[in-house]
Design a protein around this motif. Structure first.
Motif, short mmCIF file in Angstrom:
data_model
loop_
_atom_site.label_atom_id
_atom_site.label_comp_id
_atom_site.label_asym_id
_atom_site.label_seq_id
_atom_site.Cartn_x
_atom_site.Cartn_y
_atom_site.Cartn_z
N ARG A 1 41.08 102.72 127.15
CA ARG A 1 41.16 103.53 128.37
C ARG A 1 42.31 104.52 128.30
O ARG A 1 42.20 105.66 128.74
N SER B 1 37.70 111.25 129.35
CA SER B 1 37.18 110.76 130.62
C SER B 1 36.82 111.95 131.50
O SER B 1 37.12 113.10 131.18
N SER C 1 39.42 112.00 136.51
CA SER C 1 39.66 110.57 136.30
C SER C 1 41.11 110.17 136.57
O SER C 1 41.45 109.00 136.48
N SER C 2 41.99 111.15 136.84
CA SER C 2 43.35 110.79 137.20
C SER C 2 43.40 110.12 138.56
O SER C 2 44.40 109.51 138.92
N ARG D 1 41.95 108.64 128.48
CA ARG D 1 42.66 109.48 129.45
C ARG D 1 43.57 110.49 128.75
O ARG D 1 43.64 111.65 129.14
N GLU E 1 35.85 104.49 136.99
CA GLU E 1 35.88 105.06 135.67
C GLU E 1 34.48 105.52 135.29
O GLU E 1 33.49 104.89 135.66
#
Length: 234
Positions: free
Chosen positions: A121, A130, A134-135, A125, A6
């Motif tokens: 978080r 992010s 970040s996926s 997303r 992350e």
């Protein structure tokens, strides 16, 4: 080899109770977030300009104004900052007001720190705060694509059941951290599981067998506590 999963994200914690701010800030920093704090609505608005948070944890009851007003002023002044409202009030009308004044989520005190981190978080997303890729979660040679739900180890596909996928995802969201059995059961089984640790041990065993076919074991048992995703100790 990369162990990052992350990006470092900035979180602004706004509450007039210093003990709550301290506990939340400590938990977030432990999880790798950069944290700033404020105790009033005016301080929060100033911090947004200087700190530029990517998400805000905002108490509804502040000394100078309601958190709802902070959200409304942010929306009018400079574009919306993702907000998780934090309050002792759990009335339906308060929740609806929070979500219609720019809030992305709503938590009622007392709350679980683990759940707050998970919700932060999720908001990051969902709002795209992010990093663009970040996926895909990565740890060593292990990759998990949240969009396609595909998992690979050393470039080789790993076929997982839905529960194994959720379990691995939670471990990869918390690399190197020792997770208790209760934490894992709560997050992977959506807070409604009976709490039988034998089921968790069974799924850990399934997951290890599939991952260890392609490299050294990454899921380690911490006796008396739980499990951790980390590189083997040499």
């Amino acid at each position: 080899m990369s162990t990052a999963t992350e990006p470092v994200n900035r979180v602004l914690v706004v509450d007039d109770e210093p003990n709550i701010v301290d506990v939340v800030a400590m938990a977030l920093r432990f999880q790798g977030f950069e944290v700033a704090s404020a105790g009033t609505g005016e301080e929060a608005l100033a911090q947004v300009e200087h700190f530029r948070p990517q998400v805000m944890v905002l108490d509804v009851m502040l000394p100078d104004m309601e958190g709802f007003e902070v959200a409304e002023r942010l929306g009018a002044d400079r574009g919306q900052v993702p907000i998780i409202f934090l309050t002792a009030r759990d009335a339906t009308e308060d929740k609806l007001r929070g979500l219609t004044t720019g809030g992305d989520d709503y938590m009622t005190k007392p709350f679980s720190l683990e759940e707050l981190v998970a919700r932060i978080r999720n908001v990051l997303r969902r709002t795209g705060a992010s990093e663009p890729d970040s996926s895909t979660l990565r740890f060593e040679d292990l990759e998990l694509d949240e969009d396609t739900r595909e998992v690979t180890r050393a470039g080789r596909p790993v076929e997982l059941t839905a529960t194994e996928y959720r379990l691995l995802r939670y471990l990869m969201l918390n690399p190197r951290r020792v997770l208790t059995r209760a934490q894992i059961l709560d997050h992977v089984w959506d807070y409604d599981f009976g709490g039988d640790a034998r089921v968790l041990e069974t799924y850990i065993s399934y997951l290890r067998k599939k991952l260890d076919q392609h490299g050294p074991s990454l899921i380690h048992t911490v006796r008396g506590v739980g499990y951790a995703l980390r590189v083997p100790r040499r």
